[in-house]
Structures are given as structure tokens and as C-alpha cells.
Design a protein around this motif. Structure first.
Motif, PDB file in Angstrom:
ATOM      1  N   LEU A   1       0.829  -1.207   0.000  1.00  0.00           N
ATOM      2  CA  LEU A   1       0.000   0.000   0.000  1.00  0.00           C
ATOM      3  C   LEU A   1       0.865   1.260   0.000  1.00  0.00           C
ATOM      4  N   THR A   2       2.014   1.198   0.673  1.00  0.00           N
ATOM      5  CA  THR A   2       2.884   2.379   0.723  1.00  0.00           C
ATOM      6  C   THR A   2       3.382   2.783  -0.659  1.00  0.00           C
TER       7      THR A   2
ATOM      8  N   SER B   1       1.609   2.994  -3.423  1.00  0.00           N
ATOM      9  CA  SER B   1       0.637   3.944  -3.955  1.00  0.00           C
ATOM     10  C   SER B   1       0.784   5.311  -3.306  1.00  0.00           C
ATOM     11  N   LEU B   2       1.080   5.323  -2.015  1.00  0.00           N
ATOM     12  CA  LEU B   2       1.289   6.597  -1.311  1.00  0.00           C
ATOM     13  C   LEU B   2       2.537   7.298  -1.835  1.00  0.00           C
ATOM     14  N   PHE B   3       3.604   6.541  -2.037  1.00  0.00           N
ATOM     15  CA  PHE B   3       4.842   7.111  -2.559  1.00  0.00           C
ATOM     16  C   PHE B   3       4.622   7.702  -3.954  1.00  0.00           C
TER      17      PHE B   3
ATOM     18  N   GLY C   1      12.604   1.249   6.073  1.00  0.00           N
ATOM     19  CA  GLY C   1      11.289   1.587   5.556  1.00  0.00           C
ATOM     20  C   GLY C   1      10.735   2.870   6.156  1.00  0.00           C
ATOM     21  N   ASN C   2      10.943   3.074   7.452  1.00  0.00           N
ATOM     22  CA  ASN C   2      10.446   4.278   8.099  1.00  0.00           C
ATOM     23  C   ASN C   2      11.171   5.519   7.604  1.00  0.00           C
TER      24      ASN C   2
ATOM     25  N   LEU D   1       9.775   6.776   4.136  1.00  0.00           N
ATOM     26  CA  LEU D   1       8.515   7.499   4.274  1.00  0.00           C
ATOM     27  C   LEU D   1       8.743   8.851   4.935  1.00  0.00           C
ATOM     28  N   THR D   2       9.645   8.900   5.910  1.00  0.00           N
ATOM     29  CA  THR D   2       9.960  10.164   6.579  1.00  0.00           C
ATOM     30  C   THR D   2      10.578  11.154   5.606  1.00  0.00           C
TER      31      THR D   2
END
Length: 336
Positions: free
Chosen positions: A251-252, A254-256, A300-301, A304-305
Motif C-alpha cells: 500500500l505504501t 501507492s502513497l509514494f 522503511g520508516n 517514508l519520513t
């Protein structure tokens, strides 16, 4: 004694820039990519190929979200659809061009179904629908293990590149050929009536209806075009990884993708290119930092950060995205 540029001359210069053929940009870009593949080491060529694959999906998402105003959180799932289609066809037919075309066709059909539903939805309801797609598609791949081999995924059988060409060079040529063709087709599409209809529907649906624009048709077509680009990108990622699994399209992703086109600049293909570059560069930096820190959980964190921080900074400094900075400079030069 100072001289000033006449308004007619400024308008003429701007019109010349707008009417510049996309081929004048794509052909030099193709030459540059060819030169880079012979000068970069193998890993950098692989990263270059990855940027090209990402450019296919970010360009399509730019059309959907930037030019038509439809928010999608499910393009990672559409990429997974294209990737699995290529893997299945490649393992049965073993013709790469057939696998890629099949991936585009299947994903386009899926995009048409989603687009028909999306044409009736707005705002958070549309985001919720595409989010559900992003959750359902990987679950389907995990459930039907006889076809999709569950969480282990499928391998992609590929023939070795011809002659003395390295695998990474061949991957870069393949991905950038697809990317440049995609950008060229989209550039011509948005220069014509289709592009005007997209913008009209985005800006004011009521006014677009009064002007004779089919709002629902335009929205469905936008989703179909964007889905085709996502399917192509998914097929290219299957070729790059030579395997497909549900974990490769979380899912991440699609956010990226959404954050990347916002940072690059919504509604501009240049912004899609910037976003594709960031999708490779920022996770690479995060991986390097995580390896130096000795923490895999941090990787991974951090990615996203980084995207979140860059998004906030860019929205404060350039609300139109990074691509808008070059447009502002051109306008300033035209006014001088």
C-alpha cells in the motif's frame, strides 16, 4: 537607454515554447540515456532503468490526478496487475513483447472497470474506492496460490540479452524506450482536445457540461490511460526483478507514487520525471543510512519520513511542485 520587450513579442515567445514538438525533447533524452548506459556502472544502470519504469506510472498518474483531478490510492495495485500478467504470459509464451502488451491490455480493462465506478464518486469516496483496490489485489494474489504461488510469487523467465550487452544496459534500454514512448504519446494527447477536456472537467464540471464535454466519459478515459501506464510500469518492474510477489507492491507504494507527483509538480510531465527520480533516490539514501546505522527496521520508516519532509518543504517553498520553479524562471526571462 533601456529597452523593453513588447507584449506581442513576449506572447509570441511563450506560444513558441508551448508549440515546441515533444520530439525535440524526447530524441535528445534518448541519446542522453544511450550515452549514460555506456558510462555508468551496472548498479547505476539498474537504478536508471528503475527511474524509467517509475516514469511510466508517474506520467499516467499525473494525467489522472494532476490534469483530471481524480485522486487514486490504488496505482500500486494496478502495477501488480500488470506485473502478474506479464509473469504468467512470459512463463507460458516466453515472448517479452507479448507479455508487455498483455499486461497493458489486462490492466487497461481493470482500469476501465474502476474508472466506471470512479466516475460516480468524488473526493474521499473515490480515494476510498482506489484504496480498497490497493488492499484487495495483493490479497487475491495471496489467496489463489495455485495460480499466483501465494506470498512466494512467480519467477519471470527471460532470455539473456544479445551479444556483449550487459543485463543492466538491456534493462535500461527497455525501460527508457517504454518510458519515452509513454511520455511522447501522453504529451501529444494532452496537447489536443483530450487534454482540454481533462482540464475543463478538473476546473469546473458544470461549465464543462455546458461546453459540451462528456464529464463521465472524460473521467473514465483518464483512468483508462493512467491504468495502461501503470500496467506497463508493473510489467517493467517484473522484468527488472525477474520475479513478482505481493510484497513488491504494498500500500505504501501507492502513497509514494502520489507524493512523488505532488513534489514533482501536478499536471506536468516534467514533474512526473522529477517524481520518478525521487522514488529511486530517496529510498536509496534511506537504505544507505539504515545500513550504516545497522537497523533494517529503520530503512522503511526513513524512506517514508524523507518523502514527508521533502513534501512539506516543497509545498512551503514551491506550492506548484519542483517543476513550477523552471516555469517561473521562464516567465521572469520573458518579462525582462
Amino acid at each position: 537607454m533601456t529597452t523593453t520587450t513588447k507584449p506581442a513579442e513576449v506572447t509570441k515567445n511563450r506560444t513558441a515554447i508551448k508549440k515546441r514538438s515533444p520530439l525535440l525533447v524526447v530524441l535528445p533524452a534518448a541519446a542522453l540515456i544511450a550515452i549514460l548506459t555506456y558510462t555508468l556502472p551496472p548498479f547505476r544502470n539498474y537504478q536508471l532503468a528503475t527511474i524509467g519504469a517509475y516514469l511510466c506510472v508517474t506520467a499516467g498518474l499525473t494525467i489522472l490526478t494532476g490534469l483530471n483531478g481524480q485522486l487514486s490510492l490504488g496505482h500500486g495495485a494496478l502495477m501488480a496487475t500488470g506485473a502478474y500478467t506479464l509473469a504468467i504470459l512470459q512463463n507460458h509464451v516466453n515472448l517479452l513483447i507479448v507479455g508487455i502488451l498483455g499486461a497493458i491490455v489486462v490492466t487497461t480493462a481493470v482500469g476501465a472497470v474502476i474508472g466506471l465506478a470512479a466516475a460516480r464518486l468524488r473526493g474521499p469516496y473515490l480515494a476510498g474506492l482506489t484504496l480498497a483496490v490497493a488492499v484487495v489485489v495483493p490479497s487475491v494474489a495471496s489467496t489463489f496460490d495455485e495460480t499466483f504461488n501465494s506470498d512466494q510469487g512467480l519467477t519471470v523467465a527471460l532470455e539473456p540479452p544479445p551479444g556483449t550487452i550487459t543485463v543492466e544496459q538491456w534493462q535500461a534500454w527497455l525501460c527508457w524506450t517504454a518510458a519515452l514512448l509513454t511520455v511522447l504519446i501522453l504529451a501529444y494527447l494532452i496537447r489536443g482536445r483530450f487534454g482540454r477536456d481533462l482540464r475543463a472537467v478538473r476546473d469546473d464540471e458544470t461549465a464543462a457540461k455546458l461546453a459540451g464535454v462528456g464529464v463521465a466519459r472524460t473521467q473514465v478515459l483518464a483512468f483508462v490511460v493512467s491504468a495502461a501506464c501503470a500496467g506497463l510500469a508493473g510489467a517493467l518492474f517484473a522484468v527488472l526483478a525477474q520475479s513478482v510477489s505481493p510484497g513488491a507492491f504494498p500500500l505504501t507504494l501507492s502513497l509514494f507514487l502520489l507524493m512523488a507527483i505532488v513534489i514533482g509538480g501536478l499536471g506536468r510531465l516534467t514533474g512526473a520525471l522529477i517524481g520518478a527520480f525521487l522514488l529511486v533516490a530517496l529510498p536509496s539514501v534511506a537504505t544507505s543510512i539504515a545500513e550504516n546505522a545497522g537497523s533494517q527496521r529503520l530503512e522503511g520508516n526513513l524512506a517514508l519520513t524523507f518523502f514527508g519532509v521533502v513534501l512539506v518543504v516543497v509545498m512551503l517553498a514551491a506550492p506548484g511542485g519542483l517543476a513550477s520553479l523552471s516555469i517561473k524562471r521562464k516567465k521572469q526571462k520573458g518579462q525582462e
